[in-house]
Motif scaffolding. Structure first.
Motif, PDB file in Angstrom:
ATOM      1  N   GLY A  90      26.040  13.266  -4.687  1.00 44.70           N
ATOM      2  CA  GLY A  90      27.297  13.964  -4.448  1.00 44.70           C
ATOM      3  C   GLY A  90      27.255  14.743  -3.147  1.00 44.70           C
ATOM      4  O   GLY A  90      27.005  14.179  -2.080  1.00 44.70           O
ATOM      5  N   GLU A  91      27.445  16.041  -3.255  1.00 44.62           N
ATOM      6  CA  GLU A  91      27.460  16.887  -2.059  1.00 44.62           C
ATOM      7  C   GLU A  91      26.104  16.875  -1.369  1.00 44.62           C
ATOM      8  O   GLU A  91      25.051  16.889  -2.015  1.00 44.62           O
ATOM      9  CB  GLU A  91      27.829  18.318  -2.459  1.00 44.62           C
ATOM     10  CG  GLU A  91      27.994  19.268  -1.278  1.00 44.62           C
ATOM     11  CD  GLU A  91      28.397  20.662  -1.721  1.00 44.62           C
ATOM     12  OE1 GLU A  91      28.528  21.542  -0.861  1.00 44.62           O
ATOM     13  OE2 GLU A  91      28.587  20.858  -2.941  1.00 44.62           O
ATOM     14  N   GLN A  92      26.132  16.846  -0.050  1.00 42.44           N
ATOM     15  CA  GLN A  92      24.898  16.863   0.738  1.00 42.44           C
ATOM     16  C   GLN A  92      24.098  18.129   0.461  1.00 42.44           C
ATOM     17  O   GLN A  92      24.659  19.199   0.195  1.00 42.44           O
ATOM     18  CB  GLN A  92      25.236  16.831   2.231  1.00 42.44           C
ATOM     19  CG  GLN A  92      25.594  15.466   2.763  1.00 42.44           C
ATOM     20  CD  GLN A  92      24.377  14.698   3.275  1.00 42.44           C
ATOM     21  OE1 GLN A  92      23.245  14.926   2.817  1.00 42.44           O
ATOM     22  NE2 GLN A  92      24.593  13.796   4.195  1.00 42.44           N
ATOM     23  N   HIS A  93      22.775  18.010   0.539  1.00 42.59           N
ATOM     24  CA  HIS A  93      21.938  19.201   0.514  1.00 42.59           C
ATOM     25  C   HIS A  93      22.288  20.053   1.732  1.00 42.59           C
ATOM     26  O   HIS A  93      22.546  19.516   2.815  1.00 42.59           O
ATOM     27  CB  HIS A  93      20.459  18.818   0.551  1.00 42.59           C
ATOM     28  CG  HIS A  93      19.529  19.968   0.389  1.00 42.59           C
ATOM     29  ND1 HIS A  93      19.188  20.794   1.431  1.00 42.59           N
ATOM     30  CD2 HIS A  93      18.878  20.453  -0.705  1.00 42.59           C
ATOM     31  CE1 HIS A  93      18.350  21.728   0.991  1.00 42.59           C
ATOM     32  NE2 HIS A  93      18.156  21.549  -0.297  1.00 42.59           N
ATOM     33  N   ASN A 110      24.051  14.761  -8.467  1.00 45.31           N
ATOM     34  CA  ASN A 110      24.859  15.986  -8.428  1.00 45.31           C
ATOM     35  C   ASN A 110      26.345  15.708  -8.252  1.00 45.31           C
ATOM     36  O   ASN A 110      27.082  16.516  -7.724  1.00 45.31           O
ATOM     37  CB  ASN A 110      24.363  16.916  -7.316  1.00 45.31           C
ATOM     38  CG  ASN A 110      24.454  16.302  -5.935  1.00 45.31           C
ATOM     39  OD1 ASN A 110      24.388  15.094  -5.775  1.00 45.31           O
ATOM     40  ND2 ASN A 110      24.591  17.138  -4.921  1.00 45.31           N
ATOM     41  N   GLY A 111      26.782  14.522  -8.724  1.00 42.35           N
ATOM     42  CA  GLY A 111      28.210  14.263  -8.785  1.00 42.35           C
ATOM     43  C   GLY A 111      28.698  13.238  -7.797  1.00 42.35           C
ATOM     44  O   GLY A 111      28.189  13.114  -6.692  1.00 42.35           O
ATOM     45  N   GLY A 120      19.362  14.782 -13.480  1.00 45.74           N
ATOM     46  CA  GLY A 120      20.779  14.656 -13.789  1.00 45.74           C
ATOM     47  C   GLY A 120      21.025  14.479 -15.264  1.00 45.74           C
ATOM     48  O   GLY A 120      20.159  14.767 -16.096  1.00 45.74           O
ATOM     49  N   ASP A 121      22.208  13.980 -15.590  1.00 46.65           N
ATOM     50  CA  ASP A 121      22.614  13.792 -16.983  1.00 46.65           C
ATOM     51  C   ASP A 121      21.820  12.643 -17.612  1.00 46.65           C
ATOM     52  O   ASP A 121      21.875  11.507 -17.115  1.00 46.65           O
ATOM     53  CB  ASP A 121      24.108  13.483 -17.030  1.00 46.65           C
ATOM     54  CG  ASP A 121      24.572  13.145 -18.435  1.00 46.65           C
ATOM     55  OD1 ASP A 121      24.344  13.950 -19.351  1.00 46.65           O
ATOM     56  OD2 ASP A 121      25.172  12.057 -18.612  1.00 46.65           O
ATOM     57  N   PRO A 122      21.081  12.897 -18.690  1.00 49.27           N
ATOM     58  CA  PRO A 122      20.249  11.835 -19.284  1.00 49.27           C
ATOM     59  C   PRO A 122      21.044  10.609 -19.713  1.00 49.27           C
ATOM     60  O   PRO A 122      20.578   9.476 -19.577  1.00 49.27           O
ATOM     61  CB  PRO A 122      19.600  12.538 -20.483  1.00 49.27           C
ATOM     62  CG  PRO A 122      19.632  13.990 -20.149  1.00 49.27           C
ATOM     63  CD  PRO A 122      20.894  14.187 -19.362  1.00 49.27           C
ATOM     64  N   ARG A 123      22.254  10.821 -20.242  1.00 48.32           N
ATOM     65  CA  ARG A 123      23.047   9.684 -20.699  1.00 48.32           C
ATOM     66  C   ARG A 123      23.364   8.746 -19.538  1.00 48.32           C
ATOM     67  O   ARG A 123      23.196   7.527 -19.633  1.00 48.32           O
ATOM     68  CB  ARG A 123      24.344  10.165 -21.338  1.00 48.32           C
ATOM     69  CG  ARG A 123      25.214   9.036 -21.892  1.00 48.32           C
ATOM     70  CD  ARG A 123      26.617   9.514 -22.179  1.00 48.32           C
ATOM     71  NE  ARG A 123      27.302   9.970 -20.968  1.00 48.32           N
ATOM     72  CZ  ARG A 123      27.871   9.143 -20.094  1.00 48.32           C
ATOM     73  NH1 ARG A 123      27.800   7.832 -20.270  1.00 48.32           N
ATOM     74  NH2 ARG A 123      28.475   9.627 -19.031  1.00 48.32           N
ATOM     75  N   THR A 124      23.792   9.324 -18.429  1.00 43.69           N
ATOM     76  CA  THR A 124      24.147   8.517 -17.258  1.00 43.69           C
ATOM     77  C   THR A 124      22.913   7.797 -16.715  1.00 43.69           C
ATOM     78  O   THR A 124      22.965   6.608 -16.385  1.00 43.69           O
ATOM     79  CB  THR A 124      24.768   9.407 -16.171  1.00 43.69           C
ATOM     80  OG1 THR A 124      25.932  10.044 -16.694  1.00 43.69           O
ATOM     81  CG2 THR A 124      25.133   8.592 -14.946  1.00 43.69           C
TER      82      THR A 124
END
Length: 219
Positions: free
Chosen positions: A129-132, A178-179, A206-210
């Motif tokens: 997602g968003e850059q560090h 992160n999205g 991140g999200d384990p399901r994903t």
């Protein structure tokens, strides 16, 4: 009549002017004179003198390694290695984290790796997602300078997954999920590329399901 010795008297005019401090006022304490400001300390791996850049907004100081490089550690107690039948494939570890906390989890994993003895140049961090903040800061000075730091290979490097194809293989790759608007499909596209770049260890935050869904799809 006995003589009485007397101390010589100093005329008042010879004693100098009398200074009577003003009632209720104290002498002001002189302020220290500030010295010249030093130039901004260059980030590890960057050349020294040159145009002074502001410090990256969120790059953490690397902790000093406590011991020589050791086998890849589990970066957190809840990280779960994923089994693999390919002996040449990197070990995969999952660190559960919400989308908003995935980048923080990735940074904590990096800190643990460095404390265990991993060299900074061994680690590549990818974000979906968003850059560090460090990557966004360095890219503001141009891609040539940004990728020159990657090619130097002497520090942790942060990049967006869209640039992962340009990144060279490193012993450890950390992915912060992160999205992204694409959700599962982005992770499914990211993990194969990240695995190809990881010579020894792939850490996914991140999200384990994903993540498990992407891993179950044959990543």
């Amino acid at each position: 009549m006995p003589l009485i010795s007397e101390e010589p008297q100093i005329p008042e005019s010879a004693q100098g002017p009398r200074v009577t401090p003003a009632t209720g006022r104290t002498a002001p304490t002189p302020r220290p004179v500030p010295g010249p400001r030093s130039a901004a300390t260059p980030r590890p791996g960057r050349p020294g003198p040159g145009p002074v850049r502001p410090a990256p907004p969120a790059q953490r100081a690397h902790p000093a390694p406590a011991a020589p490089a050791a086998p890849a550690p589990a970066p957190a107690a809840h990280a779960r290695p994923e089994p693999t039948d390919d002996p040449a494939a990197p070990q995969i570890q999952l660190i559960p984290a919400p989308v908003a906390g995935a980048l923080d989890a990735a940074e904590e994993a990096v800190d643990l790796l460095l404390e265990s003895g991993r060299a900074p140049g061994d680690i590549l961090v990818l974000t979906t997602g968003e850059q560090h903040p460090w990557a966004a800061h360095e890219l503001s000075f141009g891609e040539a300078s940004y990728w020159a730091q990657h090619d130097a290979g002497d520090d942790v490097f942060f990049a967006d997954v869209s640039a992962a194809d340009r990144a060279r293989s490193r012993p450890v790759v950390v992915v912060a999920v992160n999205g992204d608007g694409d959700g599962d499909r982005t992770v499914a596209r990211t993990l194969p590329v990240a695995r190809d770049r990881a010579a020894a260890l792939l850490i996914v935050c991140g999200d384990p399901r994903t993540i498990n869904s992407a891993l179950g799809a044959g990543v």
